[in-house]
Design a protein around this motif. Structure first.
Motif, PDB file in Angstrom:
ATOM      1  N   LEU A   1       1.539  45.386 -33.500  1.00 38.81           N
ATOM      2  CA  LEU A   1       1.880  43.982 -33.727  1.00 38.81           C
ATOM      3  C   LEU A   1       0.773  43.239 -34.470  1.00 38.81           C
ATOM      4  O   LEU A   1       1.051  42.399 -35.331  1.00 38.81           O
ATOM      5  N   GLN A   2      -0.481  43.561 -34.154  1.00 37.45           N
ATOM      6  CA  GLN A   2      -1.585  42.916 -34.875  1.00 37.45           C
ATOM      7  C   GLN A   2      -1.564  43.303 -36.355  1.00 37.45           C
ATOM      8  O   GLN A   2      -1.793  42.470 -37.228  1.00 37.45           O
ATOM      9  N   SER A   3      -1.277  44.561 -36.618  1.00 35.99           N
ATOM     10  CA  SER A   3      -1.163  45.015 -37.997  1.00 35.99           C
ATOM     11  C   SER A   3      -0.013  44.279 -38.707  1.00 35.99           C
ATOM     12  O   SER A   3      -0.155  43.841 -39.847  1.00 35.99           O
ATOM     13  N   CYS A   4       1.100  44.134 -38.003  1.00 39.60           N
ATOM     14  CA  CYS A   4       2.253  43.432 -38.572  1.00 39.60           C
ATOM     15  C   CYS A   4       1.926  41.965 -38.832  1.00 39.60           C
ATOM     16  O   CYS A   4       2.307  41.412 -39.867  1.00 39.60           O
ATOM     17  N   ARG A   5       1.230  41.339 -37.921  1.00 42.04           N
ATOM     18  CA  ARG A   5       0.881  39.926 -38.091  1.00 42.04           C
ATOM     19  C   ARG A   5       0.015  39.750 -39.343  1.00 42.04           C
ATOM     20  O   ARG A   5       0.234  38.824 -40.129  1.00 42.04           O
ATOM     21  N   ARG A   6      -0.938  40.634 -39.540  1.00 39.72           N
ATOM     22  CA  ARG A   6      -1.776  40.561 -40.741  1.00 39.72           C
ATOM     23  C   ARG A   6      -0.925  40.762 -42.004  1.00 39.72           C
ATOM     24  O   ARG A   6      -1.080  40.055 -43.000  1.00 39.72           O
ATOM     25  N   GLY A   7      -0.034  41.730 -41.940  1.00 39.02           N
ATOM     26  CA  GLY A   7       0.833  41.995 -43.086  1.00 39.02           C
ATOM     27  C   GLY A   7       1.742  40.819 -43.407  1.00 39.02           C
ATOM     28  O   GLY A   7       1.916  40.452 -44.581  1.00 39.02           O
ATOM     29  N   TYR A   8       2.302  40.225 -42.373  1.00 38.09           N
ATOM     30  CA  TYR A   8       3.183  39.083 -42.606  1.00 38.09           C
ATOM     31  C   TYR A   8       2.407  37.862 -43.089  1.00 38.09           C
ATOM     32  O   TYR A   8       2.915  37.074 -43.893  1.00 38.09           O
ATOM     33  N   ALA A   9       1.173  37.697 -42.649  1.00 39.86           N
ATOM     34  CA  ALA A   9       0.335  36.603 -43.168  1.00 39.86           C
ATOM     35  C   ALA A   9       0.109  36.806 -44.670  1.00 39.86           C
ATOM     36  O   ALA A   9       0.174  35.853 -45.461  1.00 39.86           O
ATOM     37  N   ALA A  10      -0.121  38.048 -45.062  1.00 42.11           N
ATOM     38  CA  ALA A  10      -0.297  38.360 -46.485  1.00 42.11           C
ATOM     39  C   ALA A  10       1.008  38.120 -47.253  1.00 42.11           C
ATOM     40  O   ALA A  10       0.995  37.593 -48.373  1.00 42.11           O
ATOM     41  N   ALA A  11       2.143  38.483 -46.645  1.00 36.08           N
ATOM     42  CA  ALA A  11       3.443  38.264 -47.290  1.00 36.08           C
ATOM     43  C   ALA A  11       3.692  36.778 -47.511  1.00 36.08           C
ATOM     44  O   ALA A  11       4.146  36.362 -48.583  1.00 36.08           O
ATOM     45  N   VAL A  12       3.388  35.974 -46.502  1.00 37.60           N
ATOM     46  CA  VAL A  12       3.567  34.525 -46.626  1.00 37.60           C
ATOM     47  C   VAL A  12       2.697  33.990 -47.763  1.00 37.60           C
ATOM     48  O   VAL A  12       3.145  33.171 -48.572  1.00 37.60           O
ATOM     49  N   THR A  13       1.475  34.473 -47.849  1.00 42.13           N
ATOM     50  CA  THR A  13       0.568  34.041 -48.914  1.00 42.13           C
ATOM     51  C   THR A  13       1.131  34.395 -50.287  1.00 42.13           C
ATOM     52  O   THR A  13       1.106  33.576 -51.218  1.00 42.13           O
ATOM     53  N   LYS A  14       1.653  35.604 -50.438  1.00 43.09           N
ATOM     54  CA  LYS A  14       2.212  36.039 -51.723  1.00 43.09           C
ATOM     55  C   LYS A  14       3.459  35.235 -52.079  1.00 43.09           C
ATOM     56  O   LYS A  14       3.651  34.837 -53.237  1.00 43.09           O
ATOM     57  N   LEU A  15       4.304  34.978 -51.094  1.00 42.96           N
ATOM     58  CA  LEU A  15       5.529  34.223 -51.369  1.00 42.96           C
ATOM     59  C   LEU A  15       5.219  32.758 -51.671  1.00 42.96           C
ATOM     60  O   LEU A  15       5.895  32.133 -52.494  1.00 42.96           O
ATOM     61  N   ALA A  16       4.189  32.214 -51.044  1.00 42.98           N
ATOM     62  CA  ALA A  16       3.751  30.856 -51.372  1.00 42.98           C
ATOM     63  C   ALA A  16       3.206  30.809 -52.803  1.00 42.98           C
ATOM     64  O   ALA A  16       3.449  29.845 -53.542  1.00 42.98           O
ATOM     65  N   ALA A  17       2.508  31.852 -53.202  1.00 47.45           N
ATOM     66  CA  ALA A  17       2.001  31.929 -54.574  1.00 47.45           C
ATOM     67  C   ALA A  17       3.167  31.982 -55.568  1.00 47.45           C
ATOM     68  O   ALA A  17       3.106  31.358 -56.641  1.00 47.45           O
ATOM     69  N   ALA A  18       4.224  32.702 -55.204  1.00 45.03           N
ATOM     70  CA  ALA A  18       5.406  32.754 -56.065  1.00 45.03           C
ATOM     71  C   ALA A  18       6.017  31.357 -56.208  1.00 45.03           C
ATOM     72  O   ALA A  18       6.403  30.948 -57.312  1.00 45.03           O
ATOM     73  N   TYR A  19       6.087  30.642 -55.118  1.00 39.84           N
ATOM     74  CA  TYR A  19       6.612  29.277 -55.145  1.00 39.84           C
ATOM     75  C   TYR A  19       5.752  28.400 -56.058  1.00 39.84           C
ATOM     76  O   TYR A  19       6.281  27.597 -56.832  1.00 39.84           O
ATOM     77  N   ASN A  20       4.439  28.547 -55.958  1.00 42.22           N
ATOM     78  CA  ASN A  20       3.533  27.786 -56.832  1.00 42.22           C
ATOM     79  C   ASN A  20       3.762  28.137 -58.295  1.00 42.22           C
ATOM     80  O   ASN A  20       3.734  27.264 -59.166  1.00 42.22           O
ATOM     81  N   ASP A  21       3.995  29.420 -58.562  1.00 42.01           N
ATOM     82  CA  ASP A  21       4.288  29.829 -59.934  1.00 42.01           C
ATOM     83  C   ASP A  21       5.597  29.228 -60.425  1.00 42.01           C
ATOM     84  O   ASP A  21       5.709  28.820 -61.588  1.00 42.01           O
ATOM     85  N   LEU A  22       6.591  29.170 -59.551  1.00 38.85           N
ATOM     86  CA  LEU A  22       7.850  28.529 -59.939  1.00 38.85           C
ATOM     87  C   LEU A  22       7.612  27.057 -60.259  1.00 38.85           C
ATOM     88  O   LEU A  22       8.146  26.534 -61.244  1.00 38.85           O
ATOM     89  N   ASN A  23       6.802  26.401 -59.452  1.00 40.52           N
ATOM     90  CA  ASN A  23       6.518  24.986 -59.685  1.00 40.52           C
ATOM     91  C   ASN A  23       5.819  24.757 -61.023  1.00 40.52           C
ATOM     92  O   ASN A  23       6.025  23.739 -61.669  1.00 40.52           O
ATOM     93  N   SER A  24       4.992  25.702 -61.423  1.00 45.29           N
ATOM     94  CA  SER A  24       4.281  25.556 -62.695  1.00 45.29           C
ATOM     95  C   SER A  24       5.004  26.268 -63.840  1.00 45.29           C
ATOM     96  O   SER A  24       4.471  26.364 -64.950  1.00 45.29           O
TER      97      SER A  24
END
Length: 187
Positions: free
Chosen positions: A109-132
């Motif tokens: 679960l700790q490994s998954c939490r780290r992975g999902y935190a990274a996924a959220v970061t990448k998807l937020a970056a995608a959203y920022n790219d869409l905005n720009s």
């Protein structure tokens, strides 16, 4: 000769006008053919077109979406899934009964939490790219987020605890596949 007028006669054109207006409103609220073709094009490029269409049409913007709006819908759905799954994993980890379970569960679960935190970061970056209006890295962000779900599955291996997050991992991978398919609209 007596003139005879019916009080209902002027109401008939008014009634027809109201019915026509109502029909026009109802038809304009439905999916546009361009949006439907766009969804069909995107979903045809995924491994599960029915899941893709159901996911995209779960957002009320989809029936009238252009490529840009559809990208917001797709990445937004993936972001929400990743965020909610990360929260779900954190709740399981903070459960008092977890201390009595296998260390493999906590580690996975700790490994998954780290992975999902990274996924959220990448998807937020995608959203920022869409905005720009920068589209070049969208598919890469989607791929990175999908790998986080795969890594989470791998953290459990054949463990009996794998089902705790397996369905959510599968959904994130499929949502990221939709994001990758939408990204192709911009290349």
């Amino acid at each position: 000769m007596t003139s005879f007028s019916s009080p209902t006669r002027p109401a008939l054109p008014l009634l027809l006008l109201l019915i026509s207006a109502l029909a026009a409103v109802l038809l304009s609220a439905g999916p546009s053919s361009a949006a439907t073709e766009l969804v069909n094009q995107v979903c045809g490029g995924t491994g599960d077109p029915r899941f893709c269409a159901a996911a995209l049409y779960s957002d009320p913007r989809t029936p009238t979406a252009d490529a840009y709006s559809l990208a917001y819908v797709a990445f937004g759905l993936a972001y929400l899934n990743a965020t909610r799954t990360g929260d779900h994993i954190s709740r399981i980890l903070s459960s008092p009964s977890l201390a009595h379970r296998s260390p493999a569960l906590a580690g996975g679960l700790q490994s998954c939490r780290r992975g999902y935190a990274a996924a959220v970061t990448k998807l937020a970056a995608a959203y920022n790219d869409l905005n720009s209006e920068t589209f070049a890295d969208l598919a890469g962000y989607a791929g990175s987020a999908a790998r986080a779900a795969g890594d989470c599955d791998g953290a459990f291996g054949g463990s009996p605890y794998a089902p705790l997050v397996a369905g959510r991992n599968r959904d994130l991978r499929r949502l990221c596949e939709i994001c990758a398919a939408v990204s192709k609209l911009f290349t």
